[in-house]
Every structure is written in structure tokens, then in C-alpha cells.
Scaffold this motif. Structure first.
Motif, PDB file in Angstrom:
ATOM      1  N   ALA A  75     -20.771 -53.193   3.052  1.00  0.00           N
ATOM      2  CA  ALA A  75     -19.896 -52.222   4.114  1.00  0.00           C
ATOM      3  C   ALA A  75     -18.408 -52.727   2.913  1.00  0.00           C
ATOM      4  N   VAL A  76     -17.174 -51.621   2.876  1.00  0.00           N
ATOM      5  CA  VAL A  76     -16.333 -51.370   2.505  1.00  0.00           C
ATOM      6  C   VAL A  76     -15.335 -52.288   3.384  1.00  0.00           C
ATOM      7  N   HIS A  78     -11.801 -54.547   5.230  1.00  0.00           N
ATOM      8  CA  HIS A  78     -10.400 -54.039   5.140  1.00  0.00           C
ATOM      9  C   HIS A  78      -9.964 -55.210   6.107  1.00  0.00           C
ATOM     10  N   THR A  83      -9.076 -55.680   0.805  1.00  0.00           N
ATOM     11  CA  THR A  83     -10.104 -54.617   0.847  1.00  0.00           C
ATOM     12  C   THR A  83     -11.428 -54.994   0.153  1.00  0.00           C
ATOM     13  N   VAL A  84     -12.663 -55.289   0.387  1.00  0.00           N
ATOM     14  CA  VAL A  84     -13.754 -56.112  -0.155  1.00  0.00           C
ATOM     15  C   VAL A  84     -14.883 -55.322   0.149  1.00  0.00           C
ATOM     16  N   THR A  85     -16.222 -55.348  -0.271  1.00  0.00           N
ATOM     17  CA  THR A  85     -18.040 -54.675  -0.134  1.00  0.00           C
ATOM     18  C   THR A  85     -17.949 -55.744   0.098  1.00  0.00           C
ATOM     19  N   THR A  86     -18.932 -55.916   0.416  1.00  0.00           N
ATOM     20  CA  THR A  86     -19.809 -57.367   1.265  1.00  0.00           C
ATOM     21  C   THR A  86     -21.299 -56.380   1.987  1.00  0.00           C
ATOM     22  N   SER A 107     -20.690 -57.964   9.321  1.00  0.00           N
ATOM     23  CA  SER A 107     -20.371 -58.115   7.682  1.00  0.00           C
ATOM     24  C   SER A 107     -20.469 -59.650   7.761  1.00  0.00           C
TER      25      SER A 107
END
Length: 187
Positions: A75-76, A78, A83-86, A107
Motif C-alpha cells: 500500500a501507499v 501517507h 509518502t511511502v510504499t509498504t 500497514s
């Protein structure tokens, strides 16, 4: 989708001595499970913070490792800084007083001062109230929602009188039925 066990309202209250800036309590985390088949033993316990500013709930690497969780997706996210993808995980969250959420998508992110962050994905499923009385902070959570909590409409609340000229023997404008001098105009 978050689904509490059973149809009856379930609830808990956590109390802290003194006024606190962080609402926290202990929760238990496990892999998600079929709500018809409760786990045989209690999963590990972790410190959780409740954050009405967080859209979704979060767990740390410590929770993932101790519970042996496997990622179910990405998931992206915020955060306040970025903003990270994890990775995401499907977990069960055991709140105090046997309030169990058997299937919650969370997440993976670091959390300062806790291992679990309870976000609005859970909080918005019920009623959440915070009080500060007699030097103690308490927060209560109930799901599903059973009523609208409205402090303004409660019988103890009195509407402040804004009118400059009210006769002392006139009925009080707050609607109590008393004379103004015995109600909001009492000295």
C-alpha cells in the motif's frame, strides 16, 4: 472489512492517572481468523496508541516478527513526514475487555513509543469518547455505535446566556423552567 464478533455492542474503557497527551493501552495481535473459530490461546500483547489523525491502523516490525505474520499486499501510505510504499498484513486485533476484530488490514511502519497504532479504520466503526475528570484521562470505545454522543444536548449542559438584559425573575433562557436568578443568573 472490520467485523466485530457477535451482534451485541462490545466496549471497553481505559483510564490513565493524570491528564495524558497520548491515548494508549495494551492490545493483542494475531493472524486474522474466522470469527466462528476463536484461537485457543491468547496472542502476544503490545502497546497501542489511538490516533484519530491516522486513516488506517499500523503495526511495527516487532509485531510482525513476534507473531510470524506474512505480508498480504502493498500500500501507499501517507505519513506526517512522507509518502511511502509498504507491506500490508491481515491481522486480528484483541482490544481490552474481549473486544475482538478478527480481520483488519494494517500497514507496516515504525511507530514512536508503541508497537500498534489504532487508526480511524477502527475508531470510525463505533463510538469513541475521551474525558478528563478528577485528574484522570479516560477513553471509551464501543462498537457498533448505539447512539449519538452529544454533550450539548445532555441535561447537565446549559447554554451560555448571551443576552445583556434578562430580568432576575424572568424564566431562565436555558430552558430549565427556573427563574433566571435561581439558575444561570445565580451568584
Amino acid at each position: 472489512m472490520i467485523q466485530p464478533l457477535g451482534r451485541q455492542p462490545i466496549a471497553f474503557t481505559t483510564t490513565h492517572n493524570g491528564r495524558v497527551n497520548v491515548l494508549a493501552n495494551n492490545v493483542r495481535i494475531s493472524e486474522a481468523f474466522d470469527p466462528k473459530q476463536l484461537p485457543k490461546e491468547l496472542p502476544p500483547e503490545f502497546r497501542a496508541i489511538w490516533d484519530t489523525g491516522a486513516t488506517n491502523s499500523v503495526i511495527t516490525s516487532k509485531v510482525i516478527d513476534q507473531c510470524g505474520l506474512k505480508a498480504t499486499g502493498m500500500a501507499v501510505v501517507h505519513t506526517a513526514q512522507d509518502t511511502v510504499t509498504t507491506e500490508t498484513f491481515l491481522v486480528a486485533i484483541f482490544l481490552p475487555n474481549n473486544v475482538v476484530l478478527p480481520e483488519v488490514r494494517v500497514s507496516k511502519l515504525p511507530i514512536r513509543g508503541a508497537d500498534v497504532l489504532i487508526g480511524m479504520d477502527i475508531i470510525s466503526q463505533g463510538d469513541f469518547a475521551v474525558t478528563n475528570k478528577d485528574g484522570k484521562t479516560a477513553f471509551s470505545f464501543r462498537m457498533p455505535s448505539t447512539q449519538c454522543i452529544d454533550f450539548v444536548k445532555s441535561p447537565q449542559y446549559r447554554t451560555p446566556v448571551l443576552s445583556a438584559k434578562i430580568g432576575r425573575n424572568a424564566p431562565c433562557p436555558c430552558g430549565s423552567g427556573k427563574k433566571y436568578k435561581y439558575c444561570c443568573g445565580a451568584v
